[in-house]
Motif scaffolding. Structure first.
Motif, PDB file in Angstrom:
ATOM      1  N   HIS A  81       1.159  -0.966   0.090  1.00  0.00           N
ATOM      2  CA  HIS A  81       0.180   0.101   0.134  1.00  0.00           C
ATOM      3  C   HIS A  81       0.577   1.232   0.337  1.00  0.00           C
ATOM      4  O   HIS A  81       1.509   1.558  -0.551  1.00  0.00           O
ATOM      5  CB  HIS A  81      -0.732   0.016   1.520  1.00  0.00           C
ATOM      6  CG  HIS A  81      -2.133  -0.860   0.954  1.00  0.00           C
ATOM      7  ND1 HIS A  81      -2.173  -2.064   0.825  1.00  0.00           N
ATOM      8  CD2 HIS A  81      -3.791  -0.537   0.503  1.00  0.00           C
ATOM      9  CE1 HIS A  81      -4.062  -2.608   0.736  1.00  0.00           C
ATOM     10  NE2 HIS A  81      -4.099  -1.552   0.565  1.00  0.00           N
ATOM     11  N   THR A  95       0.437  -4.750   3.695  1.00  0.00           N
ATOM     12  CA  THR A  95      -1.335  -4.929   4.391  1.00  0.00           C
ATOM     13  C   THR A  95      -1.416  -6.549   4.457  1.00  0.00           C
ATOM     14  O   THR A  95      -2.024  -6.325   5.763  1.00  0.00           O
ATOM     15  CB  THR A  95      -2.130  -4.062   3.776  1.00  0.00           C
ATOM     16  OG1 THR A  95      -2.075  -2.950   3.677  1.00  0.00           O
ATOM     17  CG2 THR A  95      -3.430  -4.035   4.406  1.00  0.00           C
ATOM     18  N   HIS A 127      -5.917  -4.214   8.593  1.00  0.00           N
ATOM     19  CA  HIS A 127      -5.475  -2.890   7.629  1.00  0.00           C
ATOM     20  C   HIS A 127      -4.747  -1.951   7.441  1.00  0.00           C
ATOM     21  O   HIS A 127      -5.024  -0.722   6.999  1.00  0.00           O
ATOM     22  CB  HIS A 127      -6.709  -2.928   7.036  1.00  0.00           C
ATOM     23  CG  HIS A 127      -7.173  -2.722   4.982  1.00  0.00           C
ATOM     24  ND1 HIS A 127      -6.513  -3.563   4.709  1.00  0.00           N
ATOM     25  CD2 HIS A 127      -6.609  -0.935   4.426  1.00  0.00           C
ATOM     26  CE1 HIS A 127      -6.930  -2.892   2.823  1.00  0.00           C
ATOM     27  NE2 HIS A 127      -6.957  -1.642   3.473  1.00  0.00           N
ATOM     28  N   ASN A 129      -2.780   1.139   6.234  1.00  0.00           N
ATOM     29  CA  ASN A 129      -1.884   1.812   4.406  1.00  0.00           C
ATOM     30  C   ASN A 129      -1.924   2.969   4.478  1.00  0.00           C
ATOM     31  O   ASN A 129      -0.961   2.334   3.229  1.00  0.00           O
ATOM     32  CB  ASN A 129      -4.059   1.258   3.587  1.00  0.00           C
ATOM     33  CG  ASN A 129      -4.694   3.488   5.366  1.00  0.00           C
ATOM     34  OD1 ASN A 129      -4.249   4.050   5.236  1.00  0.00           O
ATOM     35  ND2 ASN A 129      -5.597   2.508   5.745  1.00  0.00           N
ATOM     36  N   HIS A 177      -6.930   6.836   5.335  1.00  0.00           N
ATOM     37  CA  HIS A 177      -6.046   7.214   4.600  1.00  0.00           C
ATOM     38  C   HIS A 177      -5.679   7.870   4.774  1.00  0.00           C
ATOM     39  O   HIS A 177      -5.621   8.746   5.267  1.00  0.00           O
ATOM     40  CB  HIS A 177      -6.505   6.487   3.507  1.00  0.00           C
ATOM     41  CG  HIS A 177      -6.967   5.303   2.878  1.00  0.00           C
ATOM     42  ND1 HIS A 177      -8.131   4.641   3.447  1.00  0.00           N
ATOM     43  CD2 HIS A 177      -5.924   4.267   2.789  1.00  0.00           C
ATOM     44  CE1 HIS A 177      -8.884   3.864   2.993  1.00  0.00           C
ATOM     45  NE2 HIS A 177      -7.228   3.201   2.935  1.00  0.00           N
TER      46      HIS A 177
END
Length: 272
Positions: A81, A95, A127, A129, A177
């Motif tokens: 990522h 990830t 997760h 990122n 994010h």
């Protein structure tokens, strides 16, 4: 189109119809050029070069003409990522293993270390990122953190010196994010809520999934993606076109323009 001072952006788009684009703003106009025709994610400047991460193709090094001069193929299951660089080390989010891999740019991208956020090798429970480095701290966004008291996404501060998390800065986020530090402020996307935040203040709301941030003087560039979870989102947002592209947002006037991209999902934006 709102006025933008001359600048160039690299924009990475992931998954279906992905690619790497050069967006060149000049004399109140812009040109869009596709540089790579493969799905791309993290992008970061390294001296006069650029490091670009592709989950399907691996890690690329581009020269100052945006030509590939080196490629390291990806390992199955890592699910690359975001990326950041400190000194001659590339920190690349993996990830799939809840980790950040550390790669030596002086040694042909040899992986020399990793930072793991899950004590075992369970696939993608956090997760993880995106990340941003300030001095000896990593600021990292992830969708969840195992056994943490607060549900939802978090942005954490990880000490490279002490090799541990030293602060949960923001909690109860919705798929955060694109962590970015600019002028001593922390910016990030709260993606499912379609928003961008400066510290704990919401400063922008889009019409779709936000991911990808960059700031040039008084202009913020914000990525919007077609959502992979459109059926869930439409329950609360009807009659909305989830278009892939870049918002050009003036931080002073609050006026915005939108530039469509011929892809499905923006991942990262880098001022070059």
């Amino acid at each position: 189109m709102i006025q933008v001072e001359n600048c160039q952006l690299l924009v990475s788009c992931c998954n279906q119809n992905g690619g790497l684009y050069l967006l060149d703003f000049k004399d109140k106009q812009y040109d869009l050029i596709k540089i790579l025709d493969v799905e791309c994610r993290g992008i970061v400047k390294y001296g006069k070069y650029f490091l670009v991460v592709s989950n399907s193709e691996g890690i690329f090094i581009l020269d100052d003409k945006l030509k590939i001069i080196k490629q390291k193929t990806s390992h199955k299951g890592l699910d690359y990522h975001g990326a950041a660089i400190k000194n001659d080390m590339a920190f690349i989010v993996e990830t799939g293993t809840n980790s950040i891999g550390v790669y030596d740019l002086r040694k042909d991208l040899l992986k020399i270390d990793e930072i793991r956020f899950s004590p075992n090798k369970i696939t993608d429970v956090c997760h993880v990122n995106d990340l941003f480095i300030v001095d000896d701290s990593l600021f990292v966004s992830m969708f969840s953190y195992p056994n943490h008291s607060a549900d939802g996404g978090v942005i954490i501060e990880y000490s490279l010196k002490d090799r541990k998390i030293i602060n949960f800065i923001y909690e109860k986020l919705s798929q955060p994010h694109s962590v970015l530090f600019h002028n001593n402020h922390l910016y990030y996307c709260n993606s499912v809520k379609f928003t961008v935040h400066q510290n704990d203040k919401e400063i922008f709301k889009s019409l779709g999934y936000t991911r990808g941030l960059a700031i040039h003087k008084q202009t913020m560039f914000i990525g919007q993606s077609e959502s992979r979870h459109l059926d869930k989102l439409l329950k609360d947002h009807t009659n909305i076109l989830f278009e892939c592209g870049i918002y050009v947002h003036n931080l002073t006037t609050k006026l915005s323009s939108f530039i469509s991209l011929p892809s499905s999902e923006v991942y990262g934006i880098l001022i070059i």
